[in-house]
Write an enzyme that holds these catalytic residues in place. Sequence first.
Site, PDB file in Angstrom:
ATOM      1  N   MET A   1     -27.285   5.795  -1.084  1.00 37.05           N
ATOM      2  CA  MET A   1     -26.961   4.608  -1.628  1.00 37.05           C
ATOM      3  C   MET A   1     -27.531   3.185  -1.212  1.00 37.05           C
ATOM      4  O   MET A   1     -26.930   2.803  -0.328  1.00 37.05           O
ATOM      5  CB  MET A   1     -25.641   4.623  -2.261  1.00 37.05           C
ATOM      6  N   PRO A   2     -28.552   2.817  -1.643  1.00 36.96           N
ATOM      7  CA  PRO A   2     -28.969   1.438  -1.066  1.00 36.96           C
ATOM      8  C   PRO A   2     -28.200   0.218  -1.306  1.00 36.96           C
ATOM      9  O   PRO A   2     -27.849  -0.049  -2.667  1.00 36.96           O
ATOM     10  CB  PRO A   2     -30.526   1.354  -1.523  1.00 36.96           C
TER      11      PRO A   2
END
Length: 61
Positions: A1-2
């Site tokens: 999850m950036p």
Amino acid sequence: MPFVKIDLFEGRSQEQKIQLAREVTEVVSRVAKAPKEAIHVFINDMPEGTYYPHGEMKKKG
């Protein structure tokens, strides 16, 4: 999850920030092979007088 954090001096319109977030999301999705739904962009509007590189206040412009 950036998570992508962008610090900018105040002054950009809401439309500019929306465009920036969308384009950053596109690039991160393509390069990191991450689904767009997993990318979170944070845009922090910094008031003048809150950034001091090398101990000196940085002004807009």
